[in-house]
Design an enzyme around this catalytic site. Structure first.
Site, mmCIF file in Angstrom:
data_model
loop_
_atom_site.group_PDB
_atom_site.id
_atom_site.type_symbol
_atom_site.label_atom_id
_atom_site.label_comp_id
_atom_site.label_asym_id
_atom_site.label_seq_id
_atom_site.Cartn_x
_atom_site.Cartn_y
_atom_site.Cartn_z
ATOM 1 N N ASP A 498 0.830 -1.203 0.000
ATOM 2 C CA ASP A 498 0.000 0.000 0.000
ATOM 3 C C ASP A 498 0.858 1.244 0.000
ATOM 4 O O ASP A 498 0.444 2.291 -0.462
ATOM 5 C CB ASP A 498 -0.906 0.020 1.231
ATOM 6 C CG ASP A 498 -0.122 0.187 2.510
ATOM 7 O OD1 ASP A 498 0.954 -0.402 2.613
ATOM 8 O OD2 ASP A 498 -0.584 0.908 3.406
ATOM 9 N N ARG A 502 6.421 4.596 4.567
ATOM 10 C CA ARG A 502 6.232 4.689 6.019
ATOM 11 C C ARG A 502 6.376 3.302 6.656
ATOM 12 O O ARG A 502 6.653 2.321 5.966
ATOM 13 C CB ARG A 502 4.885 5.328 6.344
ATOM 14 C CG ARG A 502 3.693 4.490 6.001
ATOM 15 C CD ARG A 502 2.403 5.208 6.404
ATOM 16 N NE ARG A 502 1.238 4.414 6.068
ATOM 17 C CZ ARG A 502 0.179 4.890 5.432
ATOM 18 N NH1 ARG A 502 0.123 6.149 5.038
ATOM 19 N NH2 ARG A 502 -0.849 4.105 5.196
ATOM 20 N N ASP A 503 6.167 3.245 7.953
ATOM 21 C CA ASP A 503 6.389 1.984 8.675
ATOM 22 C C ASP A 503 5.189 1.049 8.505
ATOM 23 O O ASP A 503 4.541 0.672 9.459
ATOM 24 C CB ASP A 503 6.638 2.284 10.161
ATOM 25 C CG ASP A 503 5.551 3.177 10.745
ATOM 26 O OD1 ASP A 503 4.644 3.585 9.995
ATOM 27 O OD2 ASP A 503 5.612 3.461 11.954
ATOM 28 N N GLU A 504 4.902 0.702 7.261
ATOM 29 C CA GLU A 504 3.760 -0.162 6.987
ATOM 30 C C GLU A 504 4.125 -1.162 5.897
ATOM 31 O O GLU A 504 4.395 -2.310 6.166
ATOM 32 C CB GLU A 504 2.555 0.694 6.578
ATOM 33 C CG GLU A 504 1.259 -0.036 6.701
ATOM 34 C CD GLU A 504 0.051 0.900 6.793
ATOM 35 O OE1 GLU A 504 -0.995 0.493 6.350
ATOM 36 O OE2 GLU A 504 0.186 2.045 7.287
ATOM 37 N N ASP A 511 -6.461 -2.491 -1.473
ATOM 38 C CA ASP A 511 -5.760 -1.701 -2.480
ATOM 39 C C ASP A 511 -5.474 -2.573 -3.706
ATOM 40 O O ASP A 511 -5.623 -2.136 -4.846
ATOM 41 C CB ASP A 511 -4.429 -1.175 -1.914
ATOM 42 C CG ASP A 511 -4.584 -0.509 -0.552
ATOM 43 O OD1 ASP A 511 -5.292 -1.076 0.303
ATOM 44 O OD2 ASP A 511 -4.008 0.562 -0.357
ATOM 45 N N TRP A 564 -11.964 -5.653 0.894
ATOM 46 C CA TRP A 564 -10.551 -6.025 1.088
ATOM 47 C C TRP A 564 -10.420 -7.525 0.810
ATOM 48 O O TRP A 564 -9.745 -7.932 -0.127
ATOM 49 C CB TRP A 564 -10.104 -5.663 2.511
ATOM 50 C CG TRP A 564 -9.472 -4.297 2.564
ATOM 51 C CD1 TRP A 564 -8.162 -4.021 2.823
ATOM 52 C CD2 TRP A 564 -10.094 -3.020 2.327
ATOM 53 N NE1 TRP A 564 -7.935 -2.666 2.744
ATOM 54 C CE2 TRP A 564 -9.094 -2.032 2.451
ATOM 55 C CE3 TRP A 564 -11.375 -2.620 2.006
ATOM 56 C CZ2 TRP A 564 -9.350 -0.676 2.259
ATOM 57 C CZ3 TRP A 564 -11.644 -1.268 1.821
ATOM 58 C CH2 TRP A 564 -10.646 -0.324 1.943
ATOM 59 N N GLU A 775 -2.215 8.617 -1.587
ATOM 60 C CA GLU A 775 -3.155 7.817 -0.801
ATOM 61 C C GLU A 775 -4.497 8.523 -0.644
ATOM 62 O O GLU A 775 -5.557 7.902 -0.643
ATOM 63 C CB GLU A 775 -2.551 7.573 0.589
ATOM 64 C CG GLU A 775 -3.417 6.763 1.530
ATOM 65 C CD GLU A 775 -2.677 6.433 2.826
ATOM 66 O OE1 GLU A 775 -1.735 7.182 3.161
ATOM 67 O OE2 GLU A 775 -3.039 5.438 3.469
ATOM 68 N N HIS A 796 0.830 5.492 -3.552
ATOM 69 C CA HIS A 796 -0.223 4.585 -3.126
ATOM 70 C C HIS A 796 -1.076 4.351 -4.367
ATOM 71 O O HIS A 796 -1.608 5.297 -4.901
ATOM 72 C CB HIS A 796 -1.055 5.349 -2.094
ATOM 73 C CG HIS A 796 -1.550 4.533 -0.973
ATOM 74 N ND1 HIS A 796 -0.796 4.323 0.151
ATOM 75 C CD2 HIS A 796 -2.716 3.898 -0.773
ATOM 76 C CE1 HIS A 796 -1.503 3.592 1.000
ATOM 77 N NE2 HIS A 796 -2.674 3.311 0.454
HETATM 78 C C1 RAM Z 1 -4.057 2.157 5.451
HETATM 79 C C2 RAM Z 1 -3.774 2.326 4.000
HETATM 80 C C3 RAM Z 1 -4.113 1.109 3.217
HETATM 81 C C4 RAM Z 1 -5.509 0.674 3.520
HETATM 82 C C5 RAM Z 1 -5.686 0.460 4.985
HETATM 83 C C6 RAM Z 1 -7.097 0.100 5.362
HETATM 84 O O1 RAM Z 1 -3.112 1.340 6.004
HETATM 85 O O2 RAM Z 1 -4.496 3.413 3.502
HETATM 86 O O3 RAM Z 1 -3.980 1.400 1.870
HETATM 87 O O4 RAM Z 1 -5.827 -0.498 2.811
HETATM 88 O O5 RAM Z 1 -5.324 1.627 5.687
#
Ligand code: RAM
Length: 929
Positions: A498, A502-504, A511, A564, A775, A796
């Site tokens: 996504d 960042r820390d993700e 997505d 999702w 995003e 994103h």
């Molecule tokens: C955030 C990001 C990501 C999304 C989730 C629900 O981490 O926007 O893209 O899928 O939320």
């Protein structure tokens, strides 16, 4: 010349290679009457050219027909597979031959010979016949090699260093081994994987050009190994090899700084298989004889970057003469090998290089380089300082309102490179086990000049061939397309993520489902998604719930969100449409069914109105218009996706000929739609959420009774107009909004949305200098300030989902769903939006498809390419007068059939070939010049 006869006498391996190359390059002319301009090329096996680690029991072969002639269809094919390239061309030493098969299939044709064994190398070639009674020469000879199919094929042992403690974020271990090869080598293959991410060397040279291998999968269930042909790296006599391992996804930080998701210890599994020219085999494997040490990589992490102390380099450590007396011994480990699988998708490779666009000092006094593109990868430099000097590089996507370096949106991710110089001379460096999302680089601790001679940025991403091109007469739309493609590049790093900064950086399923169709237009993502979907099945919970992210690094309750988890049905179906790949439907069928099963279980009276959902994530919720008015009821959305997933399951069941399931789920779908209507739609067709997304989903998924659809589309149009032609949808409505408008005859409104430059719209970020998709619609707000840094990625891809409409509607390149993979193509361009031209190309499994139109003084010109062995229906829009093709009246051309006027459009059928249509356009609406 009969070069086969000559080759029979050639004994030397080197010469055989030359001959083989000759055969491969030239194709092989047979003694029969073959036209020179009809041949077969682009042979691939399991989507790869000459793969060396196939684990499919019956590998699939695809090829392309090459001809300039029109209307060419394959009528028969013949494949032969043999053990030796040279004798194959004589029809000898065959493992299997298909015989002459009446078929127009040139994609995904299964090998049908005896069971193949580990390491078996199969050479193959194909010839085809066409509808003009022509036959091609036998094609070039390509090959595939089987991987290690059984666990027993692995003699190597897992090895680790001797430290037991959890050292996440610590130095990278370097494993080393020397060995002697006492004969001449014919071939050598390295089978290798790691707990962590690895880089291997042999005799001082890097093995392969992959990064972050073995890639990211649900490691405990599926761990990929890579195979490299390393023949040229080895020599008779003394040799050495070494492998460095970084934390990577295995034990590195992930969401909420959780670490050690798959285990605490880094480890290596290494099996080098050598065949000497005399046929004798030799194995060099990871075992107790290896040594280990720590070197210059003091820490490496995807989030935080790398700390590299060049003073700790071990010069020559993968050369035989290096002295390793002080190195430690290793310990072997009994980690499982039953999870080992071959690498299906493309690996991550290094791609575009960017030189500094500008080197400047910010108002805050920071020394910053602008690379001109928000990209994902790293910076490479060649700089001179003093021993012990430290340079620190920080990475950011944007500058703030004042023009200063901005990293708040990275949250805790440091994205920092620290390099300690070892000498007073020029030193070269690039990172190893990390990647950054950035456009701007802040340099600290280095005062010398920085310019294109000593610093550059590189993009790293999965090695997917770029298959699509799209452009128009509008530069802003072209920049949007650029941004979509770069959103894809930056976020397709072994898994679809996504956000890459960042820390993700996780494989968010919502997505991925929003973007997958667009992704198939830009690049070849067949292997990429086939692999990821297997991880989806692996991580899907027993009750069918699909985790929010794949591979799943979250807890077990973070699953089953509508829009999702539906990636479980949407992605396989999309891959099937784009590549005609039935196997992916087969592979995912149980998973698709399980997901629908989960919803069934959690519904009452066919209504799914429980659970936690993200809803229409990041929809427009600004204050300029009516606050919150664009909020769509989450349960309405859940019910809509319940229906859609069920529909896709029915589609798959039909393709896979599962009649019982077709019946069962058709009944279910009927009830799900009824429940939708009675819960969320008034008898007159007003929806309880009067939002764009609500109407878009209801219409796109056919949830409304037929008689209410036109009026619902009108309500959607009214809503858009109430917002001054602005889009208000979030992740779930966005992919479909323009399609729905076009389907119900409102392409002009779809163009209004596309062309809108003020917030919220697709071109708003473009006008703000974006080089990727954001995003949020307002990552940078109209007043120049930022959205909440807690969630504000500038790379994103979800909103890039408009790309699909651009290809499929503006230029009108589509596959007929009944003949997927562009075997039957629909070319139906839709001019509008004041565009004077638009063109797209797509490299399909049959070859290049093209649709390019322009309007000049009311004259419409359309250029079309239909590849051989494909056919197309062409829909010429808004026709008033006679249509010419290449100067001739279309009615006089016998290759153009089925000419039929429907409304203002002219429909016609063509076979393969190049076509050039011209006619006067009926002026329609405000959007056509
Ligand atoms: C955030 C990001 C990501 C999304 C989730 C629900 O981490 O926007 O893209 O899928 O939320």
């Amino acid at each position: 010349m009969n070069y086969i006869a000559e080759t029979g006498a050639l004994k030397k391996a080197g010469l055989s290679i030359v001959i083989l190359l000759f055969i491969c390059c030239r194709g092989f002319a047979q003694a029969q009457n073959v036209p020179v301009n009809f041949r077969v090329d682009n042979l691939i096996c399991e989507y790869k050219i000459n793969p060396i680690a196939v684990d499919a029991a019956n590998p699939r072969m695809s090829w392309k027909l090459i001809t300039q002639d029109r209307n060419i269809q394959q009528t028969y094919y013949e494949i032969r597979v043999g053990t030796n390239a040279v004798s194959l061309t004589k029809g000898k030493d065959l493992i299997w031959t298909s015989g002459k098969v009446p078929s127009d299939e040139s994609a995904h044709v299964y090998y049908g010979g005896p069971m193949l064994t580990s390491r078996e190398k199969c050479y193959w070639q194909v010839r085809v016949w066409n509808n003009k009674n022509q036959v091609t020469p036998w094609s070039m000879v390509n090959f595939w090699k089987m991987g290690l199919l059984k666990q027993e094929d692995w003699s190597a042992k897992w090895i680790q260093d001797n430290y037991q403690s959890d050292t996440t974020g610590g130095p990278s271990p370097m494993f080393r081994k020397t060995f002697k090869l006492d004969r001449k080598i014919r071939a050598a293959h390295l089978y290798i994987t790691a707990h962590g991410v690895f880089e291997a060397q042999i005799n001082g040279k890097r093995v392969g050009n992959d990064y972050f291998a073995p890639g990211w999968t649900s490691y405990n269930k599926r761990l990929q190994y890579q195979v490299y042909d390393v023949t040229s790296l080895l020599r008779k006599g003394e040799n050495a090899t070494g492998v460095t391992i970084g934390d990577g996804w295995y034990r590195g930080y992930t969401y909420n700084r959780k670490k050690n998701v798959y285990g605490k210890k880094l480890a290596l599994l290494y099996q080098l298989e050598i065949v000497y020219t005399n046929g004798k085999r030799e194995l060099i494997t990871s075992d107790k004889s290896w040594k280990v040490a720590y070197g210059p990589i003091r820490s490496s992490s995807f989030f935080d970057g790398e700390v590299y102390d060049a003073r700790k380099e071990k010069s020559g450590w993968t050369e035989p003469l290096y002295k390793d007396a002080t190195w430690d011994t290793v310990k072997t480990d009994e980690s499982i090998k039953s999870n080992l699988i071959t690498t299906i998708g493309p690996t991550v490779k290094k791609h575009e290089k960017f030189l500094p666009l500008k080197v400047f000092t910010t108002p805050a006094g920071e020394k910053v380089i602008d690379f001109g593109q928000n990209l994902v990868g790293w910076v490479q430099f060649k700089l001179k300082a003093k021993t012990g000097d430290t340079i620190r590089l920080f990475h950011a996507e944007v500058l703030d309102q004042k023009g200063n370096f901005y990293t708040k949106n990275l949250r805790t991710a440091k994205q920092e490179i620290t390099y300690v110089f070892k000498s007073d001379s020029v030193e070269s460096y690039e990172p190893h086990f990390t990647f950054q999302g950035f456009r701007y680089l802040k340099v600290v601790g280095y005062s010398g000049p920085l310019d294109s001679t000593n610093i550059a940025a590189y993009a790293l991403y999965s090695d997917m061939a770029q298959t699509g091109k799209f452009s128009t007469s509008n530069p802003l739309v072209n920049q949007l397309q650029h941004n979509i493609q770069w959103g894809q590049k930056g976020n397709f790093i072994d898994v679809p993520t996504d956000c890459p900064q960042r820390d993700e950086r996780m494989g968010w399923t919502g997505d991925a489902q929003a973007f997958v169709r667009t992704a198939t237009f830009n690049m070849d993502v067949a292997g990429f998604f086939t692999k990821w979907l297997k991880d989806l099945s692996a991580d899907q919970h027993r009750d069918g719930a699909v985790p929010y992210v794949i591979p799943n690094v979250l807890d077990s309750v973070s699953s089953a969100a509508s829009g999702w988890s539906d990636v479980a049905t949407i992605a396989p179906w999309t891959i099937y449409l784009a590549y005609g790949d039935k196997q992916v439907l087969q592979q995912q069928y149980e998973s698709m069914k399980a997901w629908v099963g989960y919803i069934q279980l959690h519904s009452r009276n066919y209504l799914w109105d429980t659970g936690n959902h993200f809803g229409d994530w990041l929809f427009y919720a600004g204050t300029n218009y009516e606050d919150g008015a664009a909020l769509t009821d989450k349960n309405l959305i859940a019910q809509a996706f319940y229906a859609y997933s069920t529909q896709l399951l029915i589609n798959a069941a039909r393709i896979l000929k599962r009649g019982d399931d077709v019946q069962k789920y058709t009944q279910l779908l009927y009830n799900v739609k009824k429940a939708f209507q009675s819960e969320y739609v008034t008898p007159n067709g007003r929806m309880i959420s009067g939002t764009q997304t609500s109407y878009v989903l209801a219409l796109n998924f056919d949830l409304l009774p037929e008689n209410l659809r036109e009026s619902a589309a009108k309500r959607l149009v009214n809503n858009i107009q109430d917002y001054d032609e602005h889009i208000t949808t979030g992740f779930l409505g966005t992919p479909y909004i323009c399609h729905v408008l076009s389907r119900f005859g409102h392409t002009d409104i779809a163009y209004d949305l596309l062309m809108k430059e003020s917030y919220p719209s697709w071109l708003y970020p473009v006008k703000h200098g974006a080089t990727t998709i954001w995003e949020r619609w307002d990552g940078i707000k109209p007043d120049g300030s930022f959205e909440d840094p807690g969630m504000n990625s500038f790379n994103h891809y979800a909103y890039g989902a408009i790309g699909d409409w651009m290809y499929r509607v503006i230029t009108g390149i589509n596959t007929d769903e009944n003949s997927p993979g562009f075997h039957r193509i629909i070319i139906s361009p839709h001019p509008g939006g004041k565009l004077t031209s638009a063109q797209a190309e797509l490299e399909t499994l049959y070859g290049r498809v093209k649709s390019a139109w322009s309007i000049d003084n009311g004259i419409f010109t359309l250029d079309v390419i239909v590849p051989p062995n494909a056919t197309a229906e062409i829909v010429l829009p808004s026709v008033t007068d006679q249509i010419t093709e290449n100067g001739l009246d279309i009615n006089t051309e016998k290759e153009i059939t089925g000419i039929q006027k429907i409304g203002n459009d002219e429909h016609l059928n063509v076979g393969s070939g190049t076509y050039h249509f011209v006619y006067t356009l009926k002026t329609f609406g405000k959007h056509v010049n």
